[in-house]
Design a protein around this motif. Structure first.
Motif, PDB file in Angstrom:
ATOM      1  N   GLU A  10      35.383  35.053  39.156  1.00 33.38           N
ATOM      2  CA  GLU A  10      36.352  36.050  38.698  1.00 33.38           C
ATOM      3  C   GLU A  10      36.550  37.130  39.765  1.00 33.38           C
ATOM      4  OE1 GLU A  10      36.792  39.453  35.199  1.00 33.38           O
ATOM      5  OE2 GLU A  10      35.238  37.933  35.025  1.00 33.38           O
ATOM      6  N   GLN A  11      35.454  37.652  40.324  1.00 28.77           N
ATOM      7  CA  GLN A  11      35.558  38.683  41.359  1.00 28.77           C
ATOM      8  C   GLN A  11      36.261  38.144  42.611  1.00 28.77           C
ATOM      9  OE1 GLN A  11      31.346  39.465  41.463  1.00 28.77           O
ATOM     10  NE2 GLN A  11      31.599  41.445  40.450  1.00 28.77           N
ATOM     11  N   LEU A  12      35.923  36.923  42.997  1.00 27.78           N
ATOM     12  CA  LEU A  12      36.575  36.325  44.173  1.00 27.78           C
ATOM     13  C   LEU A  12      38.065  36.120  43.927  1.00 27.78           C
ATOM     14  CD1 LEU A  12      33.872  33.693  45.146  1.00 27.78           C
ATOM     15  CD2 LEU A  12      34.463  35.760  46.431  1.00 27.78           C
ATOM     16  N   ARG A  13      38.415  35.564  42.744  1.00 27.73           N
ATOM     17  CA  ARG A  13      39.825  35.312  42.415  1.00 27.73           C
ATOM     18  C   ARG A  13      40.609  36.618  42.399  1.00 27.73           C
ATOM     19  NH1 ARG A  13      39.057  33.081  37.781  1.00 27.73           N
ATOM     20  NH2 ARG A  13      39.390  35.018  36.635  1.00 27.73           N
ATOM     21  N   GLN A  14      40.029  37.662  41.812  1.00 29.39           N
ATOM     22  CA  GLN A  14      40.715  38.948  41.770  1.00 29.39           C
ATOM     23  C   GLN A  14      40.870  39.542  43.164  1.00 29.39           C
ATOM     24  OE1 GLN A  14      38.716  41.399  38.859  1.00 29.39           O
ATOM     25  NE2 GLN A  14      39.533  40.220  37.150  1.00 29.39           N
ATOM     26  N   SER A  15      39.888  39.382  44.021  1.00 27.97           N
ATOM     27  CA  SER A  15      40.016  39.859  45.409  1.00 27.97           C
ATOM     28  C   SER A  15      41.160  39.164  46.111  1.00 27.97           C
ATOM     29  CB  SER A  15      38.717  39.631  46.181  1.00 27.97           C
ATOM     30  OG  SER A  15      37.702  40.467  45.718  1.00 27.97           O
ATOM     31  N   VAL A  16      41.267  37.849  45.929  1.00 26.58           N
ATOM     32  CA  VAL A  16      42.373  37.099  46.523  1.00 26.58           C
ATOM     33  C   VAL A  16      43.699  37.617  45.977  1.00 26.58           C
ATOM     34  CG1 VAL A  16      43.481  34.824  46.643  1.00 26.58           C
ATOM     35  CG2 VAL A  16      41.012  35.025  47.002  1.00 26.58           C
ATOM     36  N   GLY A  17      43.776  37.789  44.659  1.00 26.83           N
ATOM     37  CA  GLY A  17      45.007  38.272  44.038  1.00 26.83           C
ATOM     38  C   GLY A  17      45.420  39.644  44.523  1.00 26.83           C
ATOM     39  N   TYR A  18      44.467  40.574  44.617  1.00 24.72           N
ATOM     40  CA  TYR A  18      44.769  41.920  45.113  1.00 24.72           C
ATOM     41  C   TYR A  18      45.260  41.863  46.556  1.00 24.72           C
ATOM     42  CZ  TYR A  18      42.444  44.051  41.063  1.00 24.72           C
ATOM     43  OH  TYR A  18      42.084  44.442  39.796  1.00 24.72           O
ATOM     44  N   ASN A  19      44.569  41.066  47.388  1.00 20.99           N
ATOM     45  CA  ASN A  19      44.952  40.986  48.795  1.00 20.99           C
ATOM     46  C   ASN A  19      46.319  40.341  48.998  1.00 20.99           C
ATOM     47  OD1 ASN A  19      42.742  42.297  50.071  1.00 20.99           O
ATOM     48  ND2 ASN A  19      41.477  40.504  49.671  1.00 20.99           N
ATOM     49  N   LEU A  20      46.691  39.428  48.122  1.00 25.37           N
ATOM     50  CA  LEU A  20      48.026  38.821  48.189  1.00 25.37           C
ATOM     51  C   LEU A  20      49.090  39.719  47.561  1.00 25.37           C
ATOM     52  CD1 LEU A  20      47.230  35.135  47.142  1.00 25.37           C
ATOM     53  CD2 LEU A  20      47.983  35.921  49.398  1.00 25.37           C
ATOM     54  N   GLY A  21      48.688  40.733  46.820  1.00 19.88           N
ATOM     55  CA  GLY A  21      49.639  41.552  46.072  1.00 19.88           C
ATOM     56  C   GLY A  21      50.263  40.766  44.941  1.00 19.88           C
ATOM     57  N   ALA A  22      49.514  39.783  44.406  1.00 21.83           N
ATOM     58  CA  ALA A  22      50.064  38.838  43.444  1.00 21.83           C
ATOM     59  C   ALA A  22      49.504  38.986  42.041  1.00 21.83           C
ATOM     60  CB  ALA A  22      49.794  37.414  43.929  1.00 21.83           C
ATOM     61  N   MET A  23      48.589  39.951  41.826  1.00 23.69           N
ATOM     62  CA  MET A  23      47.895  40.010  40.559  1.00 23.69           C
ATOM     63  C   MET A  23      47.553  41.444  40.202  1.00 23.69           C
ATOM     64  SD  MET A  23      44.462  40.115  39.091  1.00 23.69           S
ATOM     65  CE  MET A  23      43.697  40.349  40.641  1.00 23.69           C
ATOM     66  N   ARG A  24      47.556  41.714  38.903  1.00 22.45           N
ATOM     67  CA  ARG A  24      47.063  42.988  38.389  1.00 22.45           C
ATOM     68  C   ARG A  24      46.197  42.697  37.181  1.00 22.45           C
ATOM     69  NH1 ARG A  24      51.937  46.285  35.529  1.00 22.45           N
ATOM     70  NH2 ARG A  24      52.785  46.296  37.599  1.00 22.45           N
ATOM     71  N   THR A  25      45.321  43.634  36.863  1.00 21.25           N
ATOM     72  CA  THR A  25      44.465  43.485  35.692  1.00 21.25           C
ATOM     73  C   THR A  25      44.734  44.628  34.723  1.00 21.25           C
ATOM     74  OG1 THR A  25      42.662  44.755  36.671  1.00 21.25           O
ATOM     75  CG2 THR A  25      42.621  42.368  37.008  1.00 21.25           C
ATOM     76  N   SER A  26      44.425  44.378  33.463  1.00 20.64           N
ATOM     77  CA  SER A  26      44.543  45.420  32.461  1.00 20.64           C
ATOM     78  C   SER A  26      43.651  45.059  31.278  1.00 20.64           C
ATOM     79  CB  SER A  26      45.994  45.594  32.010  1.00 20.64           C
ATOM     80  OG  SER A  26      46.127  46.782  31.244  1.00 20.64           O
ATOM     81  N   THR A  27      43.590  45.958  30.317  1.00 27.90           N
ATOM     82  CA  THR A  27      42.763  45.773  29.126  1.00 27.90           C
ATOM     83  C   THR A  27      43.644  45.744  27.894  1.00 27.90           C
ATOM     84  OG1 THR A  27      40.947  46.949  30.191  1.00 27.90           O
ATOM     85  CG2 THR A  27      40.837  46.719  27.803  1.00 27.90           C
ATOM     86  N   ALA A  28      43.438  44.732  27.075  1.00 27.42           N
ATOM     87  CA  ALA A  28      44.225  44.587  25.846  1.00 27.42           C
ATOM     88  C   ALA A  28      43.794  45.620  24.816  1.00 27.42           C
ATOM     89  CB  ALA A  28      44.046  43.181  25.276  1.00 27.42           C
ATOM     90  N   SER A  29      44.753  46.083  24.034  1.00 28.50           N
ATOM     91  CA  SER A  29      44.429  46.949  22.906  1.00 28.50           C
ATOM     92  C   SER A  29      44.460  46.153  21.599  1.00 28.50           C
ATOM     93  CB  SER A  29      45.381  48.144  22.839  1.00 28.50           C
ATOM     94  OG  SER A  29      46.717  47.723  22.859  1.00 28.50           O
ATOM     95  N   GLY A  30      44.825  44.893  21.698  1.00 31.13           N
ATOM     96  CA  GLY A  30      44.861  44.006  20.540  1.00 31.13           C
ATOM     97  C   GLY A  30      45.635  42.758  20.875  1.00 31.13           C
ATOM     98  N   GLY A  31      45.946  41.984  19.849  1.00 30.66           N
ATOM     99  CA  GLY A  31      46.724  40.774  20.059  1.00 30.66           C
ATOM    100  C   GLY A  31      46.434  39.728  19.007  1.00 30.66           C
ATOM    101  N   SER A  32      46.751  38.497  19.360  1.00 30.09           N
ATOM    102  CA  SER A  32      46.532  37.360  18.461  1.00 30.09           C
ATOM    103  C   SER A  32      46.170  36.156  19.341  1.00 30.09           C
ATOM    104  CB  SER A  32      47.801  37.077  17.651  1.00 30.09           C
ATOM    105  OG  SER A  32      48.824  36.568  18.501  1.00 30.09           O
ATOM    106  N   THR A  33      46.270  34.963  18.792  1.00 30.58           N
ATOM    107  CA  THR A  33      45.985  33.771  19.592  1.00 30.58           C
ATOM    108  C   THR A  33      47.124  33.427  20.552  1.00 30.58           C
ATOM    109  OG1 THR A  33      46.817  32.315  17.860  1.00 30.58           O
ATOM    110  CG2 THR A  33      44.434  32.750  17.873  1.00 30.58           C
ATOM    111  N   THR A  34      48.274  34.107  20.387  1.00 30.93           N
ATOM    112  CA  THR A  34      49.415  33.846  21.287  1.00 30.93           C
ATOM    113  C   THR A  34      50.009  35.115  21.884  1.00 30.93           C
ATOM    114  OG1 THR A  34      50.951  33.858  19.412  1.00 30.93           O
ATOM    115  CG2 THR A  34      50.095  31.696  20.122  1.00 30.93           C
TER     116      THR A  34
END
Length: 127
Positions: A10-34
């Motif tokens: 996960e840490q490696l994948r996120q590092s790749v994503g950040y360096n490519l400018g291709a990914m962001r992360t966030s925290t859910a406040s809720g949701g469902s199965t979809t």
């Protein structure tokens, strides 16, 4: 003596994503199965994230941890961002689950495959 640093996929994948400018992360406040509901991310307009990739990360590392899904709809209403994805997850997304959202041209499974190949190639050379 050499120091060997350990990082998770996960840490490696996120590092790749950040360096490519291709990914962001966030925290859910809720949701469902979809769906993922997030009231913290600055999202832009409706449909902005359609077609992008999600990587779900369960806070308690249960059934959804590491699932990769495709966004089918994204909408913003009253500063609440909702992502709809397919196929359905095994369990509902809940607070404080985190997620990664990737540009559509960067499939996170391919990034995982590249990481796996790099580990295989390095094994024997570094140890």
């Amino acid at each position: 003596m050499a120091v060997i640093q350990g990082r998770t996929r996960e840490q490696l994948r996120q590092s790749v994503g950040y360096n490519l400018g291709a990914m962001r992360t966030s925290t859910a406040s809720g949701g469902s199965t979809t769906t993922i509901v997030d009231n913290t991310i600055v999202a832009g307009g409706n449909d902005r994230f359609n077609g992008r990739w999600l990587v779900l990360q369960d806070a308690d590392a249960s059934t959804n941890d590491g699932l990769i899904r495709r966004v089918t709809d994204s909408s913003v209403s009253s500063n609440v961002f909702t992502l709809t994805f397919m196929p359905a997850a095994s369990a509902s997304v809940a607070s404080p689950d985190t997620y990664e959202i990737w540009e559509d041209k960067f499939n996170p499974q391919r990034i995982n495959d590249f990481i796996n190949q790099a580990i295989i190639d390095a094994t024997g050379h570094a140890y």
